[in-house]
Design a protein around this motif. Sequence first.
Motif, short mmCIF file in Angstrom:
data_model
loop_
_atom_site.label_atom_id
_atom_site.label_comp_id
_atom_site.label_asym_id
_atom_site.label_seq_id
_atom_site.Cartn_x
_atom_site.Cartn_y
_atom_site.Cartn_z
N ASN A 1 -12.81 -21.66 -34.35
CA ASN A 1 -13.95 -22.39 -33.81
C ASN A 1 -14.63 -21.55 -32.74
O ASN A 1 -13.96 -20.98 -31.86
N LYS A 2 -15.97 -21.48 -32.82
CA LYS A 2 -16.73 -20.63 -31.90
C LYS A 2 -17.93 -21.37 -31.34
O LYS A 2 -18.61 -22.13 -32.05
N PHE A 3 -18.18 -21.14 -30.07
CA PHE A 3 -19.41 -21.59 -29.43
C PHE A 3 -20.44 -20.50 -29.63
O PHE A 3 -20.20 -19.32 -29.34
N ILE A 4 -21.61 -20.85 -30.18
CA ILE A 4 -22.66 -19.86 -30.44
C ILE A 4 -23.85 -20.15 -29.53
O ILE A 4 -24.28 -21.28 -29.38
N TYR A 5 -24.36 -19.09 -28.90
CA TYR A 5 -25.34 -19.26 -27.82
C TYR A 5 -26.48 -18.27 -27.98
O TYR A 5 -26.27 -17.06 -28.14
N ASN A 6 -27.72 -18.80 -27.94
CA ASN A 6 -28.91 -17.97 -27.90
C ASN A 6 -29.54 -18.02 -26.51
O ASN A 6 -29.75 -17.01 -25.85
N ASN A 7 -29.85 -19.21 -26.05
CA ASN A 7 -30.31 -19.46 -24.69
C ASN A 7 -30.03 -20.92 -24.36
O ASN A 7 -29.41 -21.62 -25.16
#
Length: 286
Positions: A132-138
Amino acid sequence: MMFLAKHFMKKSYPLFIVLIFSWTTISAQNKLEKSKSELNSSSRSNTNSGNSSSRSSSSSSDDDDSLGFFGDLFFYITFGVFKYGLIGDYTNEDHLYSNLTPYPFYNGKSGNYESIITETIGKNVCRIDVENKFIYNNSSLLGNHLEVKARPFQYFYIQADYRELFEFNKVQNTTNNLSLLHLNLAYDRVRLERFNLGWNIGASYVGNEVGKFGFSFGLSADYFMTNQISFSGSQQWSSINGFPVNALELQSKYHKKNYFFTMGYERLKIATPVYNFITVGGGIYF
């Protein structure tokens, strides 16, 4: 008159800048809505209607022989590519019999597979990988990526990727979300102790207001170093309603017994919009 014009320009310029900034912010914060709108639109693939002229021709035995020869040639080429390119030669390629490990680096050196020459497992292993991963752009565009691989043995596995994206429009004070699912049957064509390379085939699905399926296929690879660190990459191609739904993933993992921590990068192309994310998370092997 010139004085009034200059005075009006001075008073209006800050308002103009604010309006431009607001418009660009709103448009930049509606990428998910654009993706869903395009996936719901008519297919952009051109349909060529038939302006075919019917021609009657007499077929001869020579033509039949030619068609038979090229048909056989096509069959053998296709069979050869499928067997040796996609499946492998189980008679001459020993790495195809490599055992699935309980988890990478369980013995300090092997990755997903252990060579039959140095095998220490002694039995068939069934394994489930959960990540499980947290994905972040802004701060306005982020999400989560859950990945599960069910490995009944070393020959193939089933992989499910579920992404939930969130976009926050701070100007309009609204939240938009998009669900993306890939479900594939995966096969590792190369099963070496420190490296594996494979392909997968299956389906993609975009939920929410879209609710459409598409065909999906991809490639993946893993490389395992000697210090509990591995690197992996994958590319998934798919199409829904004539628009691409693709996913590129690059990441590094630090392994500690049967769990790991990961950092990486993901690039999604959902219809026209492109999404770039940094990722951080972890996982466990059962």
